[in-house]
Design an enzyme around this catalytic site. Sequence first.
Site, mmCIF file in Angstrom:
data_model
loop_
_atom_site.group_PDB
_atom_site.id
_atom_site.type_symbol
_atom_site.label_atom_id
_atom_site.label_comp_id
_atom_site.label_asym_id
_atom_site.label_seq_id
_atom_site.Cartn_x
_atom_site.Cartn_y
_atom_site.Cartn_z
ATOM 1 N N LEU A 20 14.039 -7.408 10.049
ATOM 2 C CA LEU A 20 14.668 -8.694 10.353
ATOM 3 C C LEU A 20 15.797 -9.036 9.381
ATOM 4 O O LEU A 20 16.466 -10.058 9.559
ATOM 5 C CB LEU A 20 13.633 -9.819 10.291
ATOM 6 N N LYS A 70 12.116 1.728 -2.680
ATOM 7 C CA LYS A 70 12.117 0.754 -3.770
ATOM 8 C C LYS A 70 11.946 1.401 -5.146
ATOM 9 O O LYS A 70 12.439 0.861 -6.144
ATOM 10 C CB LYS A 70 11.023 -0.299 -3.547
ATOM 11 N N ASP A 107 11.622 -9.776 -4.465
ATOM 12 C CA ASP A 107 10.297 -10.008 -3.884
ATOM 13 C C ASP A 107 9.449 -10.896 -4.783
ATOM 14 O O ASP A 107 8.707 -11.756 -4.304
ATOM 15 C CB ASP A 107 9.567 -8.678 -3.665
ATOM 16 N N GLY A 130 -4.851 -4.092 -1.290
ATOM 17 C CA GLY A 130 -3.901 -2.999 -1.227
ATOM 18 C C GLY A 130 -3.267 -2.692 -2.565
ATOM 19 O O GLY A 130 -3.515 -3.356 -3.575
ATOM 20 N N ALA A 131 -2.450 -1.635 -2.578
ATOM 21 C CA ALA A 131 -1.761 -1.187 -3.782
ATOM 22 C C ALA A 131 -0.331 -0.810 -3.397
ATOM 23 O O ALA A 131 0.087 -1.010 -2.267
ATOM 24 C CB ALA A 131 -2.497 0.001 -4.401
ATOM 25 N N GLY A 132 0.425 -0.279 -4.356
ATOM 26 C CA GLY A 132 1.793 0.121 -4.078
ATOM 27 C C GLY A 132 2.805 -0.869 -4.599
ATOM 28 O O GLY A 132 2.484 -1.788 -5.371
ATOM 29 N N ARG A 155 -8.141 1.726 -2.164
ATOM 30 C CA ARG A 155 -8.842 2.936 -1.738
ATOM 31 C C ARG A 155 -8.632 4.028 -2.790
ATOM 32 O O ARG A 155 -7.510 4.484 -2.996
ATOM 33 C CB ARG A 155 -8.313 3.419 -0.388
ATOM 34 N N ARG A 159 -5.616 4.762 -7.190
ATOM 35 C CA ARG A 159 -5.013 3.464 -6.912
ATOM 36 C C ARG A 159 -5.605 2.379 -7.811
ATOM 37 O O ARG A 159 -4.891 1.489 -8.281
ATOM 38 C CB ARG A 159 -5.220 3.094 -5.443
#
Length: 278
Positions: A20, A70, A107, A130-132, A155, A159
């Site tokens: 978007l 990123k 962000d 989550g991770a990342g 998971r 991580r």
Amino acid sequence: MPPTDARRAAVLGSPIAHSLSPVLHRAAYAALGLDTWTYDRFETDEAALPGFLDGLGPEWAGLSLTMPLKRAVLPLLDTVSETAAAVAAVNTVVLGADGRRHGDNTDIPGLRAALRERGVERVPSATVLGAGATASSALAALATVCTGEVTAYVRGERRADEMRQWGRRLGVPVRAADWSRAAEGLGAPLVVATTPAGATDALAEAVPERPGTLFDVLYEPWPTVLGARWLGRGGAVLGGLDLLVHQAVLQVEQMTGRAPAPLDAMRAAGERALAARG
């Protein structure tokens, strides 16, 4: 021929067709009267990124980056802001008149601004699903929002160790737990979901009777199964569009040098685009 003062910007990533960002940035240009500015999208993976950057001309003002770029962009930059360096993730590249490339991460302040807009200034604890790169940005934002421990549900031990390391680096006390126990984390006053589409669907039945605030970074599909259940229980829900708009506002300001960027016009354009997608 294009006007001599034409400027260009774009979003890069893979996949990118769903983005978007062009809708939001073009809406900002229209509201700001920047008639000679254009904003496009380009399918670009890690292998293609160096060549793309090297091929940019002086008309380019900046780039928005999404996954998987990123972190891949970091060695290709001349300078990196403290914010981006803290999480080793860049979502914004501002191109100087001399061709130098400056990386930033909008962000993190965008997430904080979205929470602040909904009245979430301080919470005693939080959950990250989550991770990342997005999860580490969430931790950086939570450093100024959460006064206590953040529990990250991930998971695998690799991580888990990564999230604990990010916590130490960012000054956030992080407890890592296995994804199989993620339902336990839904009772936190703030839950930030950073996972791909469908990953949290199975957690919907575990939403507590009186949920706190859910910030789900997805905007398509919307609402997510988890978000819909959260709303049904009377909880506050922020979505990916909230984050996308607030981080894009900062990108527009950096790339154009014009501030403030038109938040309301950009949000309205995003909402219309999502509605048109059904």
